[in-house]
Design a protein around this motif. Structure first.
Motif, short mmCIF file in Angstrom:
data_model
loop_
_atom_site.label_atom_id
_atom_site.label_comp_id
_atom_site.label_asym_id
_atom_site.label_seq_id
_atom_site.Cartn_x
_atom_site.Cartn_y
_atom_site.Cartn_z
N UNK A 10 93.09 7.34 67.55
CA UNK A 10 94.17 8.09 66.89
C UNK A 10 95.45 7.28 67.05
N UNK A 11 96.30 7.37 66.04
CA UNK A 11 97.53 6.59 66.08
C UNK A 11 98.62 7.26 65.25
N UNK A 12 99.84 6.83 65.52
CA UNK A 12 101.02 7.18 64.73
C UNK A 12 101.69 5.86 64.39
N UNK A 13 101.95 5.65 63.09
CA UNK A 13 102.50 4.36 62.66
C UNK A 13 103.45 4.57 61.50
N UNK A 14 104.72 4.34 61.73
CA UNK A 14 105.72 4.49 60.67
C UNK A 14 105.80 3.25 59.78
N UNK A 15 105.53 2.09 60.34
CA UNK A 15 105.70 0.84 59.59
C UNK A 15 104.37 0.15 59.27
N UNK A 16 103.27 0.64 59.82
CA UNK A 16 101.96 0.03 59.59
C UNK A 16 101.51 -0.90 60.68
N UNK A 17 102.38 -1.25 61.62
CA UNK A 17 102.01 -2.18 62.69
C UNK A 17 100.93 -1.60 63.60
N UNK A 18 101.14 -0.39 64.07
CA UNK A 18 100.17 0.24 64.97
C UNK A 18 98.88 0.58 64.22
N UNK A 19 99.00 0.91 62.95
CA UNK A 19 97.83 1.18 62.12
C UNK A 19 96.91 -0.04 62.08
N UNK A 20 97.48 -1.24 61.95
CA UNK A 20 96.67 -2.46 61.94
C UNK A 20 95.85 -2.57 63.23
N UNK A 21 96.49 -2.31 64.36
CA UNK A 21 95.77 -2.37 65.63
C UNK A 21 94.69 -1.30 65.70
N UNK A 22 95.03 -0.09 65.27
CA UNK A 22 94.08 1.03 65.31
C UNK A 22 92.83 0.72 64.49
N UNK A 23 93.04 0.18 63.30
CA UNK A 23 91.90 -0.14 62.44
C UNK A 23 91.04 -1.25 63.04
N UNK A 24 91.66 -2.21 63.70
CA UNK A 24 90.91 -3.28 64.35
C UNK A 24 90.10 -2.74 65.53
N UNK A 25 90.71 -1.87 66.32
CA UNK A 25 90.00 -1.26 67.45
C UNK A 25 88.81 -0.46 66.93
N UNK A 26 89.03 0.35 65.91
CA UNK A 26 87.96 1.18 65.35
C UNK A 26 86.82 0.32 64.81
N UNK A 27 87.14 -0.76 64.12
CA UNK A 27 86.11 -1.66 63.60
C UNK A 27 85.30 -2.27 64.75
#
Length: 141
Positions: A10-27
């Protein structure tokens, strides 16, 4: 036979930076990365929780997510974060989770994130490789 560990991201990302990490972790873990708008409603051995650090500290959305976490669903939380200036979200999140009596891994991941003219391209390919290596360590637990 050992049961397979179950992971959630789970993540919160206003700019997309944390989303990139979250998607990599999930993959890396073979699960789906979802925003903190999606509560944890089934058991997770390890929840990877990501957010950014802003001038005002930890985003109220993350604080609300933590307040609504149910310890019966989550055994352990691993924190990952990004920011342009302020350092890690880990200390603030750790304090909030201690109140919930949920175990928090002392091992956490942090990298710089792009913001306006700062840290262009971050998180970059090396950061994504590093977060994948970081997440893989938890596959062995």
């Amino acid at each position: 036979m050992m049961s397979e560990a179950k992971y959630a991201v789970r993540y919160c990302s206003k700019t997309g930076n944390t989303k990139k990490l979250a998607e990599q972790i999930a993959a890396t873990l073979g699960c789906k990365a979802e925003t903190v708008d999606h509560s944890i409603q089934s058991k997770a051995d390890i929840l990877f929780l990501g957010c950014s650090v802003y001038w005002g500290g930890i985003d109220p959305v993350i604080k609300n997510f933590i307040q609504n976490l149910d310890a019966k669903y989550v055994k352990k939380i691993v924190v990952f974060s990004t920011s342009a200036l302020a350092e890690r979200a880990y200390p603030g999140i750790q304090r909030l989770l201690k109140e919930k009596e949920i175990c928090v891994s002392e091992d956490n991941f942090y990298c710089r994130g792009e913001f306006k003219f700062l840290h262009k391209g971050k998180p970059d390919a090396q950061d994504l490789k590093d977060v994948s290596i970081f997440a893989r360590k938890f596959l062995e637990e």
